[in-house]
Design an enzyme around this catalytic site. Structure first.
Site, mmCIF file in Angstrom:
data_model
loop_
_atom_site.group_PDB
_atom_site.id
_atom_site.type_symbol
_atom_site.label_atom_id
_atom_site.label_comp_id
_atom_site.label_asym_id
_atom_site.label_seq_id
_atom_site.Cartn_x
_atom_site.Cartn_y
_atom_site.Cartn_z
ATOM 1 C CB CYS A 231 -0.995 -0.005 1.157
ATOM 2 S SG CYS A 231 -0.270 0.103 2.810
ATOM 3 C CG HIS A 279 -4.725 -0.096 3.795
ATOM 4 N ND1 HIS A 279 -3.926 -0.921 3.032
ATOM 5 C CD2 HIS A 279 -5.714 0.334 2.965
ATOM 6 C CE1 HIS A 279 -4.411 -1.009 1.802
ATOM 7 N NE2 HIS A 279 -5.494 -0.262 1.738
ATOM 8 C CG HIS A 291 -6.681 0.058 -1.845
ATOM 9 N ND1 HIS A 291 -6.958 -0.551 -0.644
ATOM 10 C CD2 HIS A 291 -7.580 -0.466 -2.732
ATOM 11 C CE1 HIS A 291 -7.969 -1.379 -0.777
ATOM 12 N NE2 HIS A 291 -8.369 -1.351 -2.031
#
Length: 317
Positions: A231, A279, A291
């Site tokens: 990420c 994240h 993402h």
């Protein structure tokens, strides 16, 4: 100011036999971009009128200060005049036409009469000047209040118009990104590449566009491209494409720009999730992000509503 808001609405069906075709993603994106331009224009006009309002408020405060000073000066002079009249009445020296008395000779009387006349004239002129100053201050205060009322009305009108356009943008973005999400596939389903138009021309929007070109590349822990990403690696690589260096770590990316509210989000902003910020994704608009989700998945677009939102950071315009 004329706003062609009606022209910005998505075409509605006119009948079962002549329904307009469903607008494409590109058509929807153009409508969104046009309305964002309208919002930016209105926002700057709003800011300009807000500055005018501040100026008008300062003018009103200055006028009130002048008025207060004039009234105080006027009252002081009135008190002085009243004291002079009282003293003259007690001593019998106010009226120069009073008959001569045995104890006052002609020269003394004339001197006294002339002095009283001059003082009376001076006092009258002072009172007259202060009265004029007070009238001027009253006019200034009334003018300033009128100006404040006018500007406040303009600001209210501008804010109302801006809110209307913002609602339109929300409506169109909802259609745009719902369509995109439908084409990309829901969580748990096979991801599909989506050619999603991104509004804006700055570095943030450019980074978002580049990130979209990485769709379907696999998630790999610690990877930052070119064939796989995690990420924060995707975020780092996207901004590297536009000349901005970011660390490969969500905790450091969290402090790499200005924190913004969810309502301020625009394409290219970084969106973070979970209490420990483990994240991150790149915002696209309409509540959507691109993402690299997790092991076994690929870079894809998704709704930011499906994870616990922790905050957002603006790295660039």
């Amino acid at each position: 100011m004329s706003l062609t808001l009606a022209a910005l609405l998505i075409a509605a069906p006119v009948g079962p036999a002549s329904a307009d075709p469903k607008p494409s993603l590109q058509d929807l994106a153009k409508q969104v971009e046009k309305m964002h331009t309208e919002i930016e224009t209105l926002t700057e006009q709003f800011n300009g009128h807000r500055e005018k309002l501040k100026t008008a408020q300062k003018a009103a405060a200055a006028a009130q200060k002048t008025l207060s000073g004039s009234e105080a000066d006027l009252e002081a002079k009135r008190a002085k005049a009243a004291l002079l009249a009282q003293n003259a009445y007690i001593t019998g020296g106010l009226n120069p036409l009073l008959p001569f008395t045995g104890s006052v000779d002609a020269d003394s009387f004339l001197d006294r009469a002339a002095t009283m006349y001059i003082l009376g004239q001076q006092q009258g002129e002072e009172v007259n000047q202060v009265a004029k100053a007070r009238e001027a201050a009253e006019r200034a205060r009334a003018g300033a209040k009128t100006r404040i009322d006018e500007v406040q009305k303009l600001v209210t009108e501008l804010e109302t118009k801006r809110n209307k356009i913002t609602k339109l943008v929300t409506k169109v973005e909802s259609n745009l990104f719902s369509r995109a999400l439908g084409e990309a596939g829901r969580p748990g389903t096979r991801a599909q590449r989506v050619n999603l138009p991104i509004v804006g021309s700055g570095k943030a929007a450019q980074a978002a566009r580049w990130a979209l070109t990485q769709q379907l590349k696999p998630y790999v822990w610690g990877a930052d491209g070119p064939s796989s990403f995690d990420c924060s690696g995707l975020v780092m690589a996207a901004y590297q494409q536009v000349g901005i260096s970011l660390p490969h770590y969500t905790g450091s990316q969290w402090t790499a720009g200005r924190h913004i509210s969810r309502e301020e989000l625009r394409p290219g902003d970084l969106v973070f999730f979970y209490n420990d910020l483990h994240h991150v994704g790149i915002y696209l608009g309409g509540g959507m992000m691109v993402h690299a989700p997790q092991t076994g998945d690929v870079v894809r677009i998704a709704s930011i509503a499906r994870r616990p939102f922790a905050g957002a950071v603006r790295v660039a315009d």
